[in-house]
Design an enzyme around this catalytic site. Structure first.
Site: not given
Length: 340
Positions: A52, A83, A57
């Protein structure tokens, strides 16, 4: 080899332990490209299949590193999630922001619109350099995150963002859609607007928190929406404990209160009685609930991957869980691992 569990109504089967790649975005400290590659290689070697990441990030750094590492493997050997909900906009100077020590010259901007979701999806495919994205999560929607602006953004997200994600799913461009959030209440709110295959819920169903048992987890079972449990250590306090000298325990991304420190200390006492690592209990507990298919802690090195795999495989006696309930440390309604 880990057992696999099915995501909702999809054909995706994920290992019970996954790889949280926020750390690969240089979260709190700088990591070398080599260490990032070695971490994922070790995870693949030990049988993990779910990875993930997110644009947020490291402002694209995590996605680039995850893609570079997984490109060496057959796409059927892994399941990748990322995401949407933020667009990375170029900025003149890369700085240490939001805890990420990243050199990437971008600034994240929220965008939950139809066009924003589609742009974010395409950008992620390019950064990853992979042929697929299996699971697409709408990132950090919710009142805790957005405060008074939640109602406005949620309306945009459900009317525009969900429509885009649903189209990507119906066209087979992703296999599953969900929310990636820190609050379960917004998941329940979103379930009134459409079907989500899964929710990546960070820190809201752990040894320290079981309020989600009241309504959210039963609804997930009823509607066959799976839970991928992120943040099983509640920002680290269930990994480090509170009794180590020189360690400042964190809970929910900030220094823990005296109340939480006292509570964790009681967990550690029971762990000591049964020779159970606190981190092992934290990892294994959520998986006893039938709606939870996977836990994904942040994994920052090959050695951390090995340690975490060992904790997942640590045999915990059923008497341990019984004592936690007897001492009022776990909800009486919480399912617990069967034990040995």
């Amino acid at each position: 080899m880990f057992n696999k569990r099915q995501i909702g109504n999809t054909n995706l089967n994920v290992t019970e332990l996954g790889f949280g790649a926020a750390t690969l975005g240089n979260l709190y400290h700088v990591m070398s490209d080599e260490n990032a590659q070695n971490s994922i290689a070790k995870a693949m070697e030990l049988g993990l299949n779910q990875f993930d990441t997110a644009p947020y990030y490291g402002f694209g750094l995590s996605e680039r590193r995850v893609g570079d590492a997984l490109r060496e493997y057959d796409s059927s050997d892994y399941i990748i999630s990322t995401k949407v909900g933020r667009i990375l906009e170029p900025c003149a100077k890369a700085e240490d922001k939001y805890g990420f020590c990243s050199p990437m010259p971008f600034e994240p901007k929220y965008d939950y619109s139809y066009d924003g979701i589609m742009r974010s999806f395409e950008h992620s495919l390019q950064r990853l350099g992979l042929s697929k994205i299996d699971i697409l999560y709408m990132h950090d929607i919710g009142r805790v995150t957005h405060g008074d602006d939640h109602d406005r953004l949620f309306k945009i997200a459900m009317e525009g963002g969900y429509k885009a994600m649903d189209e990507l799913r119906s066209q087979g461009l992703v296999s599953a859609i969900g929310l990636g959030v820190n609050e379960y209440e917004v998941c329940e709110q979103a379930m009134d607007h459409g079907y989500f295959d899964c929710f990546l819920l960070a820190g809201r169903y752990t040894l320290l928190e079981q309020k989600a048992l009241e309504s959210f987890l039963p609804r997930c079972l009823k509607e066959n929406s799976s839970i991928v449990l992120g943040g099983p250590y509640n920002s680290g306090i269930l990994a480090t404990g509170v009794k180590r000298q020189g360690v400042t325990p964190n809970y929910n991304y900030e220094p823990a209160s005296r109340e939480i420190i006292s509570l964790v200390s009681k967990f550690e006492d029971v762990c000591a009685n049964y020779n159970v690592p606190l981190a092992a209990a934290a990892l294994q507990f959520p998986l006893a609930h039938p709606s939870v298919v996977c836990v994904i802690p942040g994994l920052s090195s090959a050695s951390r991957v090995e340690t975490t795999v060992a904790q997942m495989q640590h045999v915990i006696p059923s008497e341990f869980w019984s004592e936690l309930k007897t001492n009022g440390l776990l909800s009486l309604d919480a399912p617990v691992p069967s034990g040995k």
